[in-house]
Design an enzyme around this catalytic site. Structure first.
Site, short mmCIF file in Angstrom:
data_model
loop_
_atom_site.label_atom_id
_atom_site.label_comp_id
_atom_site.label_asym_id
_atom_site.label_seq_id
_atom_site.Cartn_x
_atom_site.Cartn_y
_atom_site.Cartn_z
N VAL A 191 68.52 23.43 -76.20
CA VAL A 191 67.79 24.33 -77.21
C VAL A 191 66.70 23.76 -78.13
CG1 VAL A 191 67.96 26.46 -78.26
CG2 VAL A 191 69.91 25.74 -76.91
N GLU A 211 66.66 13.84 -70.66
CA GLU A 211 67.86 14.59 -70.55
C GLU A 211 68.83 13.83 -69.82
OE1 GLU A 211 69.39 17.43 -71.68
OE2 GLU A 211 71.11 16.88 -70.31
N GLY A 278 72.80 17.85 -79.66
CA GLY A 278 73.89 18.69 -79.90
C GLY A 278 74.12 18.49 -81.41
N ARG A 279 75.23 19.34 -81.91
CA ARG A 279 75.66 19.26 -83.45
C ARG A 279 76.91 19.20 -83.41
NH1 ARG A 279 71.85 20.77 -86.95
NH2 ARG A 279 73.43 21.67 -88.43
N HIS A 451 57.42 54.00 -70.69
CA HIS A 451 56.30 53.16 -69.82
C HIS A 451 54.98 53.22 -70.42
CE1 HIS A 451 54.13 51.94 -66.39
NE2 HIS A 451 52.99 53.21 -66.79
P1 FAD Z 1 75.21 26.21 -91.65
O1 FAD Z 1 74.08 27.17 -91.46
O2 FAD Z 1 75.27 24.86 -91.23
O3 FAD Z 1 75.85 26.39 -93.18
C1 FAD Z 1 76.76 25.60 -93.64
C2 FAD Z 1 76.65 25.59 -95.12
O4 FAD Z 1 77.73 25.16 -95.59
C3 FAD Z 1 75.63 24.61 -95.38
O5 FAD Z 1 74.70 25.18 -96.51
C4 FAD Z 1 76.23 23.58 -96.02
O6 FAD Z 1 75.45 22.71 -97.00
C5 FAD Z 1 77.51 24.24 -96.58
N1 FAD Z 1 78.50 23.35 -97.00
C6 FAD Z 1 79.17 22.49 -96.01
N2 FAD Z 1 80.40 21.77 -96.58
C7 FAD Z 1 80.40 22.26 -97.88
C8 FAD Z 1 81.35 22.13 -98.96
N3 FAD Z 1 82.15 21.46 -98.82
N4 FAD Z 1 81.21 23.02 -99.86
C9 FAD Z 1 80.36 23.75 -99.97
N5 FAD Z 1 79.42 23.97 -99.26
C10 FAD Z 1 79.36 23.45 -98.06
N6 FAD Z 1 71.04 29.53 -83.91
C11 FAD Z 1 70.57 30.88 -83.67
O7 FAD Z 1 71.30 31.83 -83.40
N7 FAD Z 1 69.44 30.95 -83.31
C12 FAD Z 1 68.35 30.36 -83.60
O8 FAD Z 1 67.30 30.46 -83.32
C13 FAD Z 1 68.79 28.98 -83.93
N8 FAD Z 1 67.65 27.79 -84.38
C14 FAD Z 1 68.13 26.69 -84.56
C15 FAD Z 1 67.27 25.66 -84.80
C16 FAD Z 1 67.57 24.40 -85.22
C17 FAD Z 1 66.48 23.47 -85.28
C18 FAD Z 1 69.01 24.03 -85.57
C19 FAD Z 1 69.30 23.02 -86.20
C20 FAD Z 1 70.01 25.17 -85.55
C21 FAD Z 1 69.72 26.49 -84.97
N9 FAD Z 1 70.52 27.48 -84.67
C22 FAD Z 1 70.17 28.63 -84.11
C23 FAD Z 1 71.86 27.20 -85.05
C24 FAD Z 1 72.18 27.68 -86.48
O9 FAD Z 1 71.41 27.35 -87.35
C25 FAD Z 1 73.56 27.82 -86.58
O10 FAD Z 1 74.37 28.27 -85.60
C26 FAD Z 1 74.16 28.42 -88.09
O11 FAD Z 1 73.31 27.94 -89.09
C27 FAD Z 1 75.54 28.15 -88.40
O12 FAD Z 1 75.87 28.89 -89.43
P2 FAD Z 1 77.12 28.45 -90.43
O13 FAD Z 1 76.98 29.13 -91.56
O14 FAD Z 1 78.57 28.22 -89.57
O15 FAD Z 1 76.57 26.79 -90.80
P1 NAD Z 2 72.24 21.59 -76.87
O1 NAD Z 2 73.80 21.43 -76.56
O2 NAD Z 2 71.58 22.75 -76.60
O3 NAD Z 2 71.45 20.41 -76.21
C1 NAD Z 2 71.78 19.02 -76.28
C2 NAD Z 2 71.33 18.55 -74.65
O4 NAD Z 2 71.03 16.87 -75.04
C3 NAD Z 2 72.18 18.79 -73.63
O5 NAD Z 2 71.20 19.17 -72.35
C4 NAD Z 2 72.81 17.38 -73.30
O6 NAD Z 2 73.25 17.51 -71.77
C5 NAD Z 2 71.61 16.62 -73.78
N1 NAD Z 2 72.50 15.25 -74.05
C6 NAD Z 2 73.43 14.95 -74.74
N2 NAD Z 2 73.81 13.60 -74.85
C7 NAD Z 2 72.53 13.01 -74.42
C8 NAD Z 2 72.05 11.64 -74.43
N3 NAD Z 2 72.92 10.72 -74.98
N4 NAD Z 2 71.05 11.35 -73.96
C9 NAD Z 2 70.08 12.43 -73.34
N5 NAD Z 2 70.48 13.69 -73.44
C10 NAD Z 2 71.61 14.01 -74.03
O7 NAD Z 2 71.96 21.04 -78.40
P2 NAD Z 2 70.73 20.89 -79.35
O8 NAD Z 2 69.71 21.14 -78.67
O9 NAD Z 2 70.98 19.73 -80.05
O10 NAD Z 2 71.21 22.18 -80.42
C11 NAD Z 2 72.35 22.36 -81.05
C12 NAD Z 2 73.06 23.37 -81.34
O11 NAD Z 2 72.00 24.39 -82.18
C13 NAD Z 2 73.20 24.13 -80.35
O12 NAD Z 2 74.58 24.64 -80.04
C14 NAD Z 2 72.32 25.56 -80.18
O13 NAD Z 2 73.10 26.82 -79.76
C15 NAD Z 2 71.94 25.68 -81.68
N6 NAD Z 2 70.67 26.06 -81.58
C16 NAD Z 2 70.53 27.17 -81.11
C17 NAD Z 2 69.02 27.71 -81.13
C18 NAD Z 2 68.71 29.07 -80.66
O14 NAD Z 2 69.75 29.87 -80.59
N7 NAD Z 2 67.58 29.44 -80.28
C19 NAD Z 2 67.88 26.80 -81.40
C20 NAD Z 2 68.36 25.63 -81.71
C21 NAD Z 2 69.59 25.18 -81.64
#
Ligand code: FAD
Ligand code: NAD
Length: 475
Positions: A191, A211, A278-279, A451
């Site tokens: 993604v 990939e 991935g994360r 529509h």
């Molecule tokens: P987080 O958003 O990571 O928040 C956790 C918070 O806890 C952070 O502020 C952190 O600093 C804090 N924290 C951690 N440990 C401690 C501690 N010990 N004490 C106090 N605070 C702490 N998801 C979607 O659904 N749609 C999208 O379009 C989308 N786009 C994305 C684009 C990118 C580039 C990335 C990286 C992610 C995207 N995601 C998207 C994924 C989404 O951001 C996460 O799924 C979401 O933020 C998770 O929410 P969370 O509250 O679990 O964690």
């Molecule tokens: P992802 O899991 O979507 O994609 C990671 C990709 O990297 C996979 O296709 C995997 O096969 C590949 N990969 C893994 N190891 C590799 C390697 N060593 N070399 C090459 N390819 C490799 O993870 P992401 O794109 O990093 O996003 C992280 C998380 O954030 C996801 O869980 C996603 O749901 C969330 N996110 C969501 C959105 C959205 O909802 N629009 C946008 C951004 C991120």
């Protein structure tokens, strides 16, 4: 004496802050501790999503899609636009401004709801005490009847390509670049790779996505993935599948990535490499050794279906627990836990969580893919309707893509909806609602759709599942 709260939430991202607000709505005394620090040193609620994820990425995707449309679609409308130019500083300022106002909004929501917002790091001690370390190092302690862990996730680092945040960068770095790289390598065609690869491609970078898997977008319905691959290729986003990265070396302002594919060892030179593979759940310094909370083998906080950790009145939600790492999944879990704490009924339907990839065209789905249905031996029917046959899509110059609806042959229940096309992320809401209400394909067929709208494509896909589509040939 430690300050006493009914609920202490650790983490103020999209899982934690809704948990705090809902708990306060339920009449409970709530604190939410958040450790986030922006790169200018400022603190902010909102976590990854608002500061470095969903919101800033969508801001840049929107800006660059406008650019792309000006460059590729205006002419078809009879609009001659010359001298269309990008001011990246303005684009980035807009992105930063949206983030600032959205994160500031959470502080206001906390104030209005009566949530005590605390900037600092929380650590769960035994007996539901929470140690708070403020950013200046001062320590204090809170006592809580309930603790909700919502510490989120962090980018996965590759051992062979550790982040140096200059050449080898993570998604947060990639959102804040001050100049367009000439050549960009993205590791991971998931993604983030597709969204951020699209942003920089549209701004003029030559982008190569490496990939590891042989299948493109393996998590998506493969008919959708095939169409997406065609569209990305047309946009000049080069995706190399089956690429196993082995290392990288930076020298003279460029980085050379080594990888192996079916044909052998390969090298690729780029100005920047975004690692988006991935994360991982983030739980560093979150749990004292005697807190009693357990992690699973992949580092996620272990929870049951209701987000209970196994330690009485300690819950965990969002990216730090199993399930898709999506903001809306975390939000739903956060609200549900806050309701359970207050003795109210709550349910999270993990089978009906929509996914959206905000590329152009957008890609969105809910429920099962055709591959999953086949693997499970489910007897299903499929209806596909192309946007090229939808009047509104044609008027929008957005005829690419289709809606695919999968329904049970036995019961007619909708089992999955897969959309690639303009506004797919908005259209999937109707399918999600239909599945949440256990609608049948016939229910959608009998629902009047305005529509001309893009949503008519969903209506027609439902009709096509029974070979009764009107606006396309039933095959
Ligand atoms: P987080 O958003 O990571 O928040 C956790 C918070 O806890 C952070 O502020 C952190 O600093 C804090 N924290 C951690 N440990 C401690 C501690 N010990 N004490 C106090 N605070 C702490 N998801 C979607 O659904 N749609 C999208 O379009 C989308 N786009 C994305 C684009 C990118 C580039 C990335 C990286 C992610 C995207 N995601 C998207 C994924 C989404 O951001 C996460 O799924 C979401 O933020 C998770 O929410 P969370 O509250 O679990 O964690
Ligand atoms: P992802 O899991 O979507 O994609 C990671 C990709 O990297 C996979 O296709 C995997 O096969 C590949 N990969 C893994 N190891 C590799 C390697 N060593 N070399 C090459 N390819 C490799 O993870 P992401 O794109 O990093 O996003 C992280 C998380 O954030 C996801 O869980 C996603 O749901 C969330 N996110 C969501 C959105 C959205 O909802 N629009 C946008 C951004 C991120």
């Amino acid at each position: 004496m430690a300050d006493a709260f009914d609920v202490v939430v650790i983490g103020g991202g999209p899982a934690g802050y809704p948990a705090a607000i809902r708990a306060a709505q339920n009449g409970l005394k709530v604190a939410c501790i958040d450790a986030w620090k922006n790169r200018d040193g400022g603190t902010a609620f909102g976590g990854t999503c608002l500061n470095a994820g969903c919101i800033p990425s969508k801001a840049l995707l929107e800006s660059t899609e406008l650019l792309h449309r000006a460059q590729t679609e205006f002419a078809a409308h009879g609009i001659a636009a010359s001298g269309v130019a990008v001011d990246l500083a303005v684009m980035q300022k807009r992105r930063a401004g949206i983030v600032r106002s959205m994160t500031g909004g959470i502080a206001s929501l906390f104030k209005a709801a009566g949530v005590t917002g605390i900037f600092g790091r929380g650590r769960l001690l035994a007996g539901r005490r929470v140690e708070v370390t403020s950013h200046d190092g001062a320590k204090s302690e809170l006592a809580a009847r309930h603790v909700v862990l919502a510490s989120g996730s962090a980018p996965t680092e590759l051992k062979s390509l550790p982040f140096d945040h200059q050449y080898i960068i993570d998604s947060w770095d990639a959102l804040e670049l001050a100049a367009v790289p000439n050549k960009l390598c993205v590791i991971g065609g998931g993604v983030i790779g597709l969204e951020l690869g699209s942003v920089w491609r549209r701004l003029g970078a030559e982008v190569v996505v490496l990939e590891a898997l042989e299948d493109f977008l393996a998590i998506a319905d493969q008919q959708l993935a095939g169409e997406a691959a065609r569209q990305f290729k047309r946009q000049g986003l080069e995706i190399r599948l089956g690429a196993k990265v082995t290392g990288a070396a930076a020298a003279n302002g460029a980085v050379t990535v080594s990888y192996a594919d079916r044909t052998g060892a390969q090298r690729l030179s780029a100005d920047k490499v975004i690692v988006a593979v991935g994360r991982r759940p983030y739980t560093t310094n979150l749990l004292a050794p005697d807190s009693g909370v357990a992690l699973d083998e992949r580092g996620f906080i272990r929870v049951d279906e209701q987000c209970r950790t196994g330690v009485e009145n300690v819950w965990a939600v969002g990216d730090c627990v199993r399930g898709p790492m999506l903001a809306h999944k975390g939000k739903e879990e956060g609200m549900a836990v806050a309701d359970r704490i207050a003795g109210r009924y709550a349910h999270v339907n993990y089978a009906v969580i929509p996914s959206v990839i905000y590329t152009a065209p957008e890609i969105a789905w809910v429920g099962q893919t055709e591959q999953q249905l086949k693997a499970a031996g489910t007897d299903y029917k499929s209806g596909v309707f192309p946007f090229a046959a939808a009047g509104r899509a044609r008027a929008m110059e957005a005829g690419a893509g289709f809606v695919k609806l999968l329904a049970s042959r036995a019961t007619d229940a909708i089992l999955g909806v897969h959309i690639i096309g303009a506004m797919a992320g908005e259209l999937i809401a109707e399918a999600t609602l239909a599945m949440e209400f256990q609608a049948s394909a016939e229910d959608l067929q009998r629902t009047i759709h305005a529509h001309p709208t893009l949503a008519e494509a969903l209506h027609e896909a439902a009709l096509a599942a029974d070979r009764r589509a009107i606006d396309s040939i039933n095959r």
